[in-house]
Design a protein around this motif. Sequence first.
Motif, PDB file in Angstrom:
ATOM      1  N   GLY A 177     -21.839  33.021  38.051  1.00 35.73           N
ATOM      2  CA  GLY A 177     -21.327  31.666  38.230  1.00 35.73           C
ATOM      3  C   GLY A 177     -20.517  31.196  37.036  1.00 35.73           C
ATOM      4  O   GLY A 177     -19.486  30.530  37.189  1.00 35.73           O
ATOM      5  N   ARG A 181     -16.580  30.083  37.176  1.00 39.27           N
ATOM      6  CA  ARG A 181     -16.104  28.754  36.773  1.00 39.27           C
ATOM      7  C   ARG A 181     -15.092  28.840  35.635  1.00 39.27           C
ATOM      8  O   ARG A 181     -14.168  28.028  35.561  1.00 39.27           O
ATOM      9  N   HIS A 203     -21.021  35.853  44.977  1.00 39.44           N
ATOM     10  CA  HIS A 203     -21.057  34.514  44.377  1.00 39.44           C
ATOM     11  C   HIS A 203     -19.834  34.312  43.482  1.00 39.44           C
ATOM     12  O   HIS A 203     -19.187  33.250  43.512  1.00 39.44           O
ATOM     13  N   GLU A 206     -16.632  33.963  45.578  1.00 40.97           N
ATOM     14  CA  GLU A 206     -16.637  32.719  46.367  1.00 40.97           C
ATOM     15  C   GLU A 206     -16.328  31.504  45.505  1.00 40.97           C
ATOM     16  O   GLU A 206     -15.678  30.554  45.943  1.00 40.97           O
ATOM     17  N   HIS A 207     -16.785  31.515  44.244  1.00 47.29           N
ATOM     18  CA  HIS A 207     -16.661  30.334  43.385  1.00 47.29           C
ATOM     19  C   HIS A 207     -15.585  30.475  42.306  1.00 47.29           C
ATOM     20  O   HIS A 207     -15.457  29.598  41.456  1.00 47.29           O
ATOM     21  N   ARG A 209     -12.475  30.248  40.056  1.00 44.97           N
ATOM     22  CA  ARG A 209     -11.393  29.272  39.843  1.00 44.97           C
ATOM     23  C   ARG A 209     -10.297  29.938  39.009  1.00 44.97           C
ATOM     24  O   ARG A 209     -10.558  30.347  37.873  1.00 44.97           O
TER      25      ARG A 209
END
Length: 332
Positions: A177, A181, A203, A206-207, A209
């Motif tokens: 994560g 980010r 994960h 999908e997240h 940026r």
Amino acid sequence: MSSSIASTRFSVLDRSRTREGHTHPEALRDTVRLAGELEGLGYHRLWVSEHHGVPGVAGSAPTVLAAAVAAATRTIRVGTGGVMLPNHRPLVVAEQFGVLESLFPGRIDMGLGRSVGFTDGVRKALGRDKEDAEDFEAQLRELLGWFRGTSPTGVHARPAEGLAVPPFVLAMGEGAGIAARAGVPMVIGDFRNREKMRRGIDHYREHFRPSPWASEPYVVVSGTVAVAGTPEEARRLLVPEAWAMAYSRTHGTFPPLPPAERVEALTMTGKERGFYEAGLTGHIAGTEEQVAHELETVLKETGAQEVLVTTSTYDREALLDSYRRLASITSG
């Protein structure tokens, strides 16, 4: 060779493992020597690790060792797997990588982890405790800011500011994560828990940026790969590290690597035997054909762009032979 293997980069993390009957300086020189061999074989990167107060690992200052490796090579990328950011001030880490990138432009990688020491004694000696790992995301943000010149302190990191040293996050637990980010490439292991690895990768993707560091997700899967003439020989490559792991789990300290034949002659307790047998399973090991098939499976499951091989063993010649055999698979 499969198209998935052909399109994948292969790299190596060498932990500078000490061996019974050999010194810490020998282990460090082994790493530098290995880098030259790997460069000749066409590997993409050679990374070095950070451990403190561990009898079995000589690599305690990865940026210093990375400088020696880069000075001894010409084309292979060189970096850290990783600098444990909670142990350091982000400004100092930025300065160190700024120096490396200035000396060896276009070849330096900044792999970053969030571990804070193997034992309470090591953490105390470093002036850190387990809770410091929870600040990793903020530390990462501060570190990347030093390269971008965005520190609110008004201080400028020299010579790091304005340089582009690729950052990678070693994803253990929360790491996927955090990498997503931050918008940076992620390194995730290991092959012994494929389901957990896939969850972390999903994960992350999908997240993710997009950032100035990466416009899209980049996944490096890491783990042990051992290639030999027979499955039995490949398994013997795994024996010293499996025993060292079992010993650390039962004695609280991580020892130098013993020869495989000494381990095979040992009488183990039931607990030791359990950890040892577990340490031998789940890796990618076998003949060229077997390893190629297993790698293809992993790459199809994960969609990873790169494999970071983390194999350690007592017999350095057998280890180099394994890397030669692996290179023959990956380069066709």
